[in-house]
Design an enzyme around this catalytic site. Structure first.
Site, PDB file in Angstrom:
ATOM      1  CE1 TYR A 169      -9.429 -20.107  10.024  1.00  0.00           C
ATOM      2  CE2 TYR A 169      -7.380 -21.145  11.515  1.00  0.00           C
ATOM      3  CZ  TYR A 169      -7.708 -19.531  10.388  1.00  0.00           C
ATOM      4  OH  TYR A 169      -7.372 -18.571  10.000  1.00  0.00           O
ATOM      5  N   GLY A 203       0.387  -0.926   0.111  1.00  0.00           N
ATOM      6  CA  GLY A 203      -0.431   0.065   0.144  1.00  0.00           C
ATOM      7  C   GLY A 203       1.413   0.957   0.139  1.00  0.00           C
TER       8      GLY A 203
HETATM    9  N1  LIG Z   1       3.224  -9.865   0.294  1.00  0.00           N
HETATM   10  C1  LIG Z   1       2.948 -10.660  -0.330  1.00  0.00           C
HETATM   11  O1  LIG Z   1       3.573 -11.963  -0.980  1.00  0.00           O
HETATM   12  C2  LIG Z   1       0.910 -10.994  -1.216  1.00  0.00           C
HETATM   13  C3  LIG Z   1       1.456 -11.968  -1.733  1.00  0.00           C
HETATM   14  C4  LIG Z   1       0.071 -12.131  -2.425  1.00  0.00           C
HETATM   15  C5  LIG Z   1      -1.069 -11.408  -2.009  1.00  0.00           C
HETATM   16  N2  LIG Z   1      -1.094 -10.262  -1.238  1.00  0.00           N
HETATM   17  C6  LIG Z   1      -1.373  -9.484  -1.272  1.00  0.00           C
HETATM   18  O2  LIG Z   1      -1.533  -8.319  -1.101  1.00  0.00           O
HETATM   19  C7  LIG Z   1      -2.125  -7.371  -0.410  1.00  0.00           C
HETATM   20  C8  LIG Z   1      -1.120  -5.803   0.964  1.00  0.00           C
HETATM   21  O3  LIG Z   1      -0.394  -6.778   2.183  1.00  0.00           O
HETATM   22  P1  LIG Z   1       1.230  -6.734   2.056  1.00  0.00           P
HETATM   23  O4  LIG Z   1       1.911  -8.165   0.875  1.00  0.00           O
HETATM   24  O5  LIG Z   1       1.423  -4.830   2.010  1.00  0.00           O
HETATM   25  O6  LIG Z   1       0.839  -7.092   3.715  1.00  0.00           O
HETATM   26  P2  LIG Z   1       1.006  -5.805   5.043  1.00  0.00           P
HETATM   27  O7  LIG Z   1       2.478  -5.082   5.167  1.00  0.00           O
HETATM   28  O8  LIG Z   1       0.363  -6.754   5.975  1.00  0.00           O
HETATM   29  O9  LIG Z   1      -0.630  -5.139   4.649  1.00  0.00           O
HETATM   30  C9  LIG Z   1      -1.733  -5.391   4.670  1.00  0.00           C
HETATM   31  C10 LIG Z   1      -2.421  -4.080   5.148  1.00  0.00           C
HETATM   32  O10 LIG Z   1      -3.804  -4.075   5.531  1.00  0.00           O
HETATM   33  C11 LIG Z   1      -3.637  -3.506   6.763  1.00  0.00           C
HETATM   34  N3  LIG Z   1      -4.864  -4.293   7.780  1.00  0.00           N
HETATM   35  C12 LIG Z   1      -5.120  -5.668   7.607  1.00  0.00           C
HETATM   36  N4  LIG Z   1      -6.973  -6.121   8.118  1.00  0.00           N
HETATM   37  C13 LIG Z   1      -7.293  -4.960   8.506  1.00  0.00           C
HETATM   38  C14 LIG Z   1      -8.368  -4.534   8.886  1.00  0.00           C
HETATM   39  N5  LIG Z   1      -8.986  -5.258   9.414  1.00  0.00           N
HETATM   40  N6  LIG Z   1      -9.001  -3.034   8.169  1.00  0.00           N
HETATM   41  C15 LIG Z   1      -7.907  -2.314   7.287  1.00  0.00           C
HETATM   42  N7  LIG Z   1      -6.434  -2.500   6.984  1.00  0.00           N
HETATM   43  C16 LIG Z   1      -6.387  -4.043   7.378  1.00  0.00           C
HETATM   44  C17 LIG Z   1      -2.995  -3.630   7.356  1.00  0.00           C
HETATM   45  O11 LIG Z   1      -3.284  -2.628   8.140  1.00  0.00           O
HETATM   46  P3  LIG Z   1      -2.276  -2.333  10.016  1.00  0.00           P
HETATM   47  O12 LIG Z   1      -0.597  -1.967   9.431  1.00  0.00           O
HETATM   48  O13 LIG Z   1      -3.097  -1.452  10.986  1.00  0.00           O
HETATM   49  O14 LIG Z   1      -1.916  -4.312   9.727  1.00  0.00           O
HETATM   50  C18 LIG Z   1      -1.549  -3.352   6.391  1.00  0.00           C
HETATM   51  O15 LIG Z   1      -1.619  -2.326   5.859  1.00  0.00           O
HETATM   52  C19 LIG Z   1      -2.821  -8.378   0.357  1.00  0.00           C
HETATM   53  O16 LIG Z   1      -4.202  -7.884   0.287  1.00  0.00           O
HETATM   54  C20 LIG Z   1      -1.928  -8.976   0.723  1.00  0.00           C
HETATM   55  O17 LIG Z   1      -3.242 -10.574   0.266  1.00  0.00           O
HETATM   56  C21 LIG Z   1       0.770 -10.185  -0.657  1.00  0.00           C
END
Ligand SMILES: NC(=O)c1ccc[n+]([C@@H]2O[C@H](COP(=O)([O-])OP(=O)(O)OC[C@H]3O[C@@H](n4cnc5c(N)ncnc54)[C@H](OP(=O)(O)O)[C@@H]3O)[C@@H](O)[C@H]2O)c1
Length: 357
Positions: free
Chosen positions: A226, A49
């Site tokens: 689960y 993000g």
């Molecule tokens: N990283 C990878 O390898 C990967 C691979 C495939 C898909 N993705 C997808 O990419 C997207 C971004 O993930 P990322 O890798 O950047 O992970 P990340 O660094 O953990 O970021 C995820 C974001 O989602 C927010 N979030 C989690 N629960 C939430 C809630 N209840 N309400 C509002 N915000 C919430 C987190 O907020 P907080 O900071 O407050 O926790 C954080 O800002 C996700 O949808 C993930 O499934 C990532």
């Protein structure tokens, strides 16, 4: 044929791949960003993000709305955006996607905000992965499904009038809703007969089972109700089906286009709930199965989102993205229009509100 609806896949790409940083993609489409209003969920300082926001900032959007559940983390992201381009306005929006009340409050704030006349691009980026214990949202929904899909479903539909408002004066397909999905779509389908993971797999139809290969990869041998990876897979499959439904329901009527993006394996905080040893062995497995696999940094991790969000040539046919191009390997259940409609109905039931267009 209306722009945004051709059947030939002819995206711009420019030779982009897994290594391409987001800014390179933004540089190719500056006019899709300049003076636009863009909302990103889950815009935390260490994740995809943030890199999405800072890459977009280089091309001077009118307003970046940074949505998330932590004020301090949003402020840190806004500060990093300002360092890239001090002229970009940032607005922070408190949004806890796991709580329907929070989704409704955040949507109300967006709908009432006079400085948000419309939204050109919505990037549903927030997500949680592999919660080790089965956890329920305040509304009693399995937490990964509640956060990754149901919260985004509700929030997106509630603010849709402002997205449709942008589409009124834009070319068909230019106004976009991007849903972040994952390679984890292969972990399993939406378990319509048990979306809350209360039953053992042996009591489910075979079409709702986790794949045997994925079970082996994650060392899941017991038939427990689960399974964290299956619940993540369900939510990420739902993200793609949500795009399929949106296109069917709103594209012809409003010109709003929705696409789903697997960002690749990206070094972020997403694996925070996982045992580092298990993570390491899964990554080793991925490297063996896919010799070119590597963990992207966040700049490389946001480029596929940006290629899907910005390329004017993208169409409703380009539903699933990986490494800056349209990918075709995702399982049929993740783009099946009947399953998309079934999910829409289930989601309406779970939020207690119907959305028809
Ligand atoms: N990283 C990878 O390898 C990967 C691979 C495939 C898909 N993705 C997808 O990419 C997207 C971004 O993930 P990322 O890798 O950047 O992970 P990340 O660094 O953990 O970021 C995820 C974001 O989602 C927010 N979030 C989690 N629960 C939430 C809630 N209840 N309400 C509002 N915000 C919430 C987190 O907020 P907080 O900071 O407050 O926790 C954080 O800002 C996700 O949808 C993930 O499934 C990532």
């Amino acid at each position: 044929m209306a722009e945004g609806k051709s059947t030939a896949a002819a995206n711009t790409n420019n030779g982009w791949d897994a290594h391409t940083p987001g800014q390179t993609v933004v540089e190719a489409f500056p006019e899709q960003v300049k003076d636009k209003i863009i909302l990103i969920t889950g815009a935390n300082p260490g994740g995809i993000g943030l890199a999405t926001a800072t890459s977009l900032a280089t091309a001077s959007p009118k307003l970046l709305i940074l949505a998330g559940r932590g004020q301090a983390r949003l402020a840190e992201t806004a500060e990093k955006v300002k360092k890239v381009n001090p002229n970009v306005a940032c607005k922070q929006l408190m949004l806890d996607l796991s709580s329907q009340e929070s989704c409704r409050n955040a949507a109300r704030e967006v709908m009432e905000a006079s400085d948000i006349p419309h939204i050109d691009i919505l990037i549903n980026n927030a997500g949680v992965m592999n919660l080790p214990e089965r956890t329920l949202s305040p509304e009693g929904i399995e937490m990964q499904f509640a956060t990754n899909h149901i919260g985004h479903f509700l929030f997106t539909n509630l603010i849709f009038p402002k997205i449709a408002a942008a589409a009124k004066t834009a070319k068909p397909g230019a106004t976009r809703i991007i849903n972040l999905t994952s390679r984890a779509v292969v972990y399993g389908p939406v378990r319509f007969s048990d979306y809350n993971f209360t039953k053992q797999e042996k009591d489910l139809p075979e079409s709702e089972h986790m794949s045997k290969g994925v079970r082996a990869m994650w060392n899941v041998h017991e038939d427990l109700p689960y399974i964290p990876q299956a619940a993540y897979g369900q939510s990420k499959t739902a993200n793609v089906l949500f795009s399929v439904s949106l296109n069917k329901k709103v594209f012809d009527k409003t010109g709003v286009l929705s696409l789903a993006v697997h960002p690749g394996g990206v070094t972020t905080e997403l694996a925070r709930h996982m045992d580092p040893k298990i993570l390491e062995s899964v990554l080793e497995g991925a490297k063996k199965a896919m010799p070119n696999f590597f963990m992207k940094d966040i700049e490389q991790g946001c480029s596929t989102t940006l290629a899907a969000a910005l390329d004017p040539k993208n169409t409703t046919e380009d539903i699933f993205w990986e490494d800056c191009h349209v990918a075709k390997w995702n399982p049929a259940y993740s783009t099946d229009p009947e399953k998309a409609e079934q999910l829409w109905k289930l989601s309406e039931q779970l939020v207690g509100q119907e959305f028809s267009y």
